[in-house]
Design a protein around this motif. Structure first.
Motif, short mmCIF file in Angstrom:
data_model
loop_
_atom_site.label_atom_id
_atom_site.label_comp_id
_atom_site.label_asym_id
_atom_site.label_seq_id
_atom_site.Cartn_x
_atom_site.Cartn_y
_atom_site.Cartn_z
N UNK A 75 0.99 -1.14 0.08
CA UNK A 75 -0.09 0.01 0.22
C UNK A 75 0.71 1.13 -0.05
N UNK A 76 2.12 1.25 0.68
CA UNK A 76 2.67 2.47 0.76
C UNK A 76 3.30 2.86 -0.62
N UNK A 77 3.48 2.03 -1.72
CA UNK A 77 3.85 2.71 -2.74
C UNK A 77 2.85 2.47 -4.01
N UNK A 78 1.57 2.37 -3.57
CA UNK A 78 0.35 2.24 -4.34
C UNK A 78 0.10 3.87 -4.78
N UNK A 79 -0.09 4.07 -6.02
CA UNK A 79 -0.52 5.51 -6.32
C UNK A 79 -1.84 6.08 -5.80
N UNK A 80 -2.73 5.19 -5.38
CA UNK A 80 -3.95 5.51 -4.84
C UNK A 80 -3.93 5.92 -3.29
N UNK A 81 -2.79 5.35 -2.65
CA UNK A 81 -2.57 5.34 -1.12
C UNK A 81 -1.89 6.61 -0.83
N UNK A 82 -2.62 7.45 0.37
CA UNK A 82 -2.37 8.55 0.76
C UNK A 82 -1.44 8.50 1.93
N UNK A 83 -0.05 9.14 1.80
CA UNK A 83 0.77 9.09 3.08
C UNK A 83 0.98 10.44 3.63
#
Length: 254
Positions: A237-245
């Motif tokens: 999830x950390x590098x998923x383009x849809x995932x906000x960090x």
């Protein structure tokens, strides 16, 4: 001053920079016998007194430390891998505490990390395994009953088994009894990161056969679990383009 130093997983250049500096400055080095790469001793200065603890008792190791302290010399206690795993350092530290002798602890690269590098393996794959159990079989040194191989196997997590190469038939039986399927992926890693490193991918029910066919009798660890076979897994999830960090705003798909 006494420095407990992790020698790393095997290769001489896998010791930490701090650990290497301690070796270079040491007046006395007590190293863990055949478990530590002797090339590391080449970092020591001329005149450094070197002791092989494989031939010594705890009391003899401590006596070398006490004498070095009396002579105001710096001692390195060089343990294999990272001393926090099967390093027997607590019993040394407790006596040093009683004697009010100063010490510190320099971590190292554990062989379970070296084994992962040997296999290009990630222990924690999303939706496959997010936990690593590090344990060993009971031999001449017992294991608490609550920490049996069977009880750990029930979790189906990734398992790394130290100090058990001579008990692989029993290990397989206990792993299967605890819940692993016989065809669960497994690996044997012999002398991880040493020049003579060897790796063998097999299954839980062929661990003993694999070791026997390749003359592996010691200085190896076993890895159990689907991660060994690079099992199908979810993307991070950390590098998923849809995932906000905290550092990046995710982009919703249209």
């Amino acid at each position: 001053m006494i420095h407990f130093v992790g020698a790393g997983s095997g290769a001489a250049d896998l010791i930490t920079l701090r650990g290497k500096k301690f070796l270079e400055d040491a007046d006395v080095v007590i190293y863990a016998g055949s478990l530590v790469n002797p090339q590391l001793l080449e970092y020591t200065k001329p005149g450094c007194a070197i002791y092989n603890s494989a031939k010594m008792t705890l009391e003899e190791v401590l006596e070398v430390m006490f004498q070095a302290e009396k002579e105001e010399k710096m001692t390195v206690r060089l343990h294999t891998g990272d001393p926090c795993l099967y390093g027997a350092i607590r019993e040394q530290m407790d006596v040093l505490d009683e004697k009010k002798i100063a010490y510190d602890y320099c971590p190292g690269v554990s062989s379970f990390c070296g084994a992962a590098s040997a296999l290009d393996l990630e222990y924690t794959l999303p939706n496959v395994s997010q936990s690593v159990i590090i344990t060993r079989m009971a031999g001449r040194t017992p294991v608490p009953p609550k920490e049996s191989i069977e009880s750990f196997a029930a979790h189906q997590a990734t398992m790394v088994v130290f100090l058990s190469t001579g008990m692989l038939e029993e290990l397989s039986g206990r792993l299967i009894e605890g819940g692993y399927k016989p065809d669960t992926p497994a690996a044997i890693v012999y002398k991880a990161t040493w020049e003579d490193e060897k790796t063998f991918v097999c299954t839980v029910d062929t661990l003993a056969q694999t070791a026997r066919e390749n003359n592996i009798t010691k200085t190896a660890l076993m890895i159990i679990g689907d991660v060994v076979a690079h099992h199908s897994y979810d993307r991070s999830k950390l590098y998923d383009p849809e995932f906000t960090t905290e550092f990046r705003e995710g982009n919703s798909r249209q």
